[in-house]
Enzyme design. Structure first.
Site, mmCIF file in Angstrom:
data_model
loop_
_atom_site.group_PDB
_atom_site.id
_atom_site.type_symbol
_atom_site.label_atom_id
_atom_site.label_comp_id
_atom_site.label_asym_id
_atom_site.label_seq_id
_atom_site.Cartn_x
_atom_site.Cartn_y
_atom_site.Cartn_z
ATOM 1 N N TRP A 255 -7.232 1.341 -10.502
ATOM 2 C CA TRP A 255 -6.541 1.672 -9.246
ATOM 3 C C TRP A 255 -7.378 1.207 -8.058
ATOM 4 O O TRP A 255 -6.861 0.593 -7.123
ATOM 5 C CB TRP A 255 -6.292 3.182 -9.184
ATOM 6 N N TYR B 249 0.833 -1.199 0.000
ATOM 7 C CA TYR B 249 0.000 0.000 0.000
ATOM 8 C C TYR B 249 0.874 1.258 0.000
ATOM 9 O O TYR B 249 0.649 2.190 -0.767
ATOM 10 C CB TYR B 249 -0.939 -0.019 1.211
ATOM 11 N N HIS C 245 1.235 4.003 -3.191
ATOM 12 C CA HIS C 245 0.905 5.407 -2.925
ATOM 13 C C HIS C 245 2.121 6.325 -3.010
ATOM 14 O O HIS C 245 1.974 7.532 -3.155
ATOM 15 C CB HIS C 245 0.176 5.547 -1.591
ATOM 16 N N TYR D 175 -5.613 16.289 -0.355
ATOM 17 C CA TYR D 175 -5.957 14.898 -0.091
ATOM 18 C C TYR D 175 -4.784 14.200 0.582
ATOM 19 O O TYR D 175 -3.659 14.240 0.080
ATOM 20 C CB TYR D 175 -6.302 14.216 -1.417
#
Length: 169
Positions: free
Chosen positions: A133, A72, A76, A95
């Site tokens: 995604w 993860y 990212h 974000y």
């Protein structure tokens, strides 16, 4: 896609009661301003005469599967350019996603600054790279929302909305 109306402030916003989508409490600062709430949420007009929306903050949580923590973080650290571009084009700013390794909780927050949240989220879902995604990252996660199937399905939401109980600008 059906034509959508531009976002305009509803009458409820004047009373500090409007709550589209995710749960949200108006902050004590906003509640104390009662009739000036609209001016605290909306700012100067754009060149085309529309009132500029200064943004609405969203926060969400989901559980990250322990075996995918490294993956993860890796994906990212190099978000696909098409995904990053679509996020920006859908009026999502500031974000960020945080991870609590003790609980496995991911906490996401962002500011929506557009005029048509539902329309922008529809545009997001229409992008094949974004759906790809989501399919990948959904596999790393466990939704905390009963009945949630995946990010693409929309409702119920894959990420659990959380309520804002305090804000200091």
């Amino acid at each position: 896609m059906a034509a959508r109306q531009l976002w305009t402030p509803p009458k409820e916003a004047e009373a500090g009661l409007w709550n589209p989508g995710a749960p949200r409490l108006w902050s004590p600062r906003e509640r104390s301003q009662s009739t000036s709430t609209v001016s605290s949420v909306f700012s100067a007009s754009n060149a085309d005469g529309r009132i500029r929306y200064s943004g609405r903050r969203f926060a969400q949580i989901i559980k990250l599967k322990a075996e995918y923590i490294d993956k993860y973080r890796e994906v990212h650290a190099a978000v696909w350019p098409e995904v990053a571009k679509q996020i920006k084009e859908c009026n999502i700013h500031d974000y960020s996603i945080f991870h609590d390794p003790d609980t496995g909780i991911l906490f996401a927050n962002f500011k929506y600054v557009g005029y048509d949240y539902e329309g922008d989220m529809e545009k997001m879902r229409e992008n094949p790279k974004v759906r790809e995604w989501w399919k990948m990252t959904d596999g790393f996660q466990e939704s905390m929302v009963p009945g949630a199937k995946n990010s693409e399905s929309g409702e119920p939401s894959w990420w659990k909305p959380v309520e804002e109980v305090f804000y200091q600008a």
